[in-house]
Each structure stands twice: as structure tokens, then as C-alpha cells.
Design a protein around this motif. Structure first.
Motif, PDB file in Angstrom:
ATOM      1  N   UNK A  51      29.545 -21.468  30.453  1.00  0.00           N
ATOM      2  CA  UNK A  51      28.568 -21.672  31.541  1.00  0.00           C
ATOM      3  C   UNK A  51      28.446 -20.477  32.520  1.00  0.00           C
ATOM      4  N   UNK A  52      29.669 -20.075  32.839  1.00  0.00           N
ATOM      5  CA  UNK A  52      30.052 -18.779  33.813  1.00  0.00           C
ATOM      6  C   UNK A  52      31.109 -17.984  33.545  1.00  0.00           C
ATOM      7  N   UNK A  53      31.137 -16.938  33.809  1.00  0.00           N
ATOM      8  CA  UNK A  53      32.294 -16.201  33.782  1.00  0.00           C
ATOM      9  C   UNK A  53      32.486 -15.134  34.731  1.00  0.00           C
ATOM     10  N   UNK A  54      33.738 -14.444  35.198  1.00  0.00           N
ATOM     11  CA  UNK A  54      33.959 -13.753  36.156  1.00  0.00           C
ATOM     12  C   UNK A  54      35.250 -13.036  36.062  1.00  0.00           C
ATOM     13  N   UNK A  55      35.503 -12.266  37.125  1.00  0.00           N
ATOM     14  CA  UNK A  55      37.077 -11.709  37.102  1.00  0.00           C
ATOM     15  C   UNK A  55      38.110 -12.769  37.709  1.00  0.00           C
ATOM     16  N   UNK A  56      39.051 -12.670  37.143  1.00  0.00           N
ATOM     17  CA  UNK A  56      40.022 -13.549  37.473  1.00  0.00           C
ATOM     18  C   UNK A  56      41.067 -13.380  38.422  1.00  0.00           C
ATOM     19  N   UNK A  57      42.099 -13.797  38.893  1.00  0.00           N
ATOM     20  CA  UNK A  57      43.030 -13.389  39.793  1.00  0.00           C
ATOM     21  C   UNK A  57      44.423 -12.964  39.056  1.00  0.00           C
ATOM     22  N   UNK A  58      45.039 -14.159  38.952  1.00  0.00           N
ATOM     23  CA  UNK A  58      46.452 -14.026  38.184  1.00  0.00           C
ATOM     24  C   UNK A  58      46.059 -13.222  36.447  1.00  0.00           C
ATOM     25  N   UNK A  59      44.952 -13.783  36.082  1.00  0.00           N
ATOM     26  CA  UNK A  59      44.576 -13.308  34.895  1.00  0.00           C
ATOM     27  C   UNK A  59      43.299 -12.661  34.996  1.00  0.00           C
ATOM     28  N   UNK A  60      42.977 -11.612  33.682  1.00  0.00           N
ATOM     29  CA  UNK A  60      41.651 -10.770  33.637  1.00  0.00           C
ATOM     30  C   UNK A  60      40.517 -11.428  34.163  1.00  0.00           C
TER      31      UNK A  60
END
Length: 203
Positions: A51-60
């Protein structure tokens, strides 16, 4: 459709309940650009819609998906808490290698882990499922457990065993699975259709 070949182990970042639905946010090393809204990802064997997707922090990447009441009732998802590691698999594309077996991502029930024997070169797990689903489990047949395609080694009533190699334990969540744990179980779709056909008389 999926194959039961785990391609990443995600980290559950958050669980947000709203009404009868839970929104799961999972961190992964899949590329965000390759995940479309509405895409299907098998999470511990449960087919969920992004339902949503975006850049991560510790992971991509971080992606979110909603778990509906039916999913929460049948699978282990209702018990998931932040920090849990989750076997992930992207949906099968035309032309991809079918390395495991055909998996729908529609979990049938929770299987209980009743034994674990670390034998050196392999680890033997024994599982128990309800009788109405045990009839779909056959020696040398396939099952999906927490998203992994596994081969059945033995069957005894409602219990069956599978042997896992060190590689599988190392690249999935299976290394931490212990007796008393529940895992998501999906019967082989071919076994299901064969059993259904057997219910009708030939004529």
C-alpha cells in the motif's frame, strides 16, 4: 503466485491497528523502485498487497501492507510485533525460474512445531496440522511453511517432518524456529485439486 524460494528476510518496523485491520511496515533490501503500489509480496508465506513504499533507514526500503481480519484469524500475523524477522518473496514473473513449487500465498492454517532435531548436516522439524489439512500432506510432496517451499520427509497421521539444510537455516528465519512455535502452512495446490477430484465418482 510464488515459488517458496525466500529472497530476503525483512524486519518488521511497526504494526498499526485501525479497526479490524493491521498495517504492517517492513524493512527490506529490495529496491524501492522495483516495488509498485498494489504489488504482491509473500510475507512469511502470506500474500500481502503493498500500500506504500519508500526509502528505508537501516535497510534500503520500507513498504507497508494491510492485514485483513481473515488473515489475522488464520495466520501468525496477529501475533507479530516490531523487531520480528520475516521471510520475503516477490511475486513470480513470467520467465522466472520455478525453483520450489507453485505457491499461492493463501495460508490454510497455523502448523505447530512439535520437534526440532539438529542432526549435523540437516535439521529435522516435525509439524502438526488439523486432520482436514493433513490429508493434503504426502511423503516426497511439497508444503509451504512460513513462505519456504519444503519437501515432506515422513507422515504420521496429522504430523509430518521436513529436513532443512544449513543453507536454508542461514538465509531464512528457520534457524530460530523452535518447538512450540506456530508457522504458516499452505498445502500444495496440486494435492488439493487431486483430493477434490477423488471426491467425485467416475462415470
Amino acid at each position: 503466485m510464488f515459488t517458496g524460494i525466500i529472497t530476503d528476510v525483512g524486519d518488521l518496523v511497526s504494526v498499526d491497528a485501525h479497526g479490524e485491520v493491521k498495517t504492517l511496515t517492513i524493512a527490506t533490501d529490495y529496491e524501492a523502485a522495483g516495488i509498485a503500489l498494489g504489488a504482491s509480496i509473500a510475507c512469511a508465506g502470506v500474500c500481502l498487497t503493498v500500500t506504500s513504499v519508500g526509502p528505508g533507514k537501516a535497510r534500503k526500503t520500507h513498504f507497508s501492507a494491510d492485514a485483513a481480519p481473515e488473515t489475522l484469524a488464520i495466520t501468525t500475523v496477529a501475533q507479530w510485533q516490531p523487531g520480528r524477522r520475516i521471510n520475503l518473496e516477490r511475486a513470480l514473473k513470467m520467465g522466472d525460474e520455478l525453483g520450489g513449487h507453485v505457491v499461492s500465498g493463501h495460508v490454510d492454517c497455523k502448523a505447530m512445531v512439535v520437534e526440532r532435531d539438529d542432526l549435523g548436516e540437516t535439521t529435522r522439524f516435525v509439524f502438526e496440522v488439523p486432520a482436514e489439512l493433513a490429508r493434503f500432506v504426502a511423503v516426497k510432496g511439497s508444503v509451504t511453511l512460513d513462505g519456504a517451499s519444503l519437501t515432506v520427509n515422513s507422515v504420521d497421521g496429522c504430523r509430518f517432518s521436513c529436513l532443512l539444510i544449513p543453507h536454508t537455516l542461514g538465509v531464512t528465519t528457520w534457524g530460530a524456529i523452535a518447538p512450540g512455535d506456530a508457522v504458516n502452512f499452505e498445502a500444495d495446490v496440486m494435492a488439493r485439486y487431486a483430493a477434490r477430484l477423488a471426491e467425485f465418482p467416475r462415470g
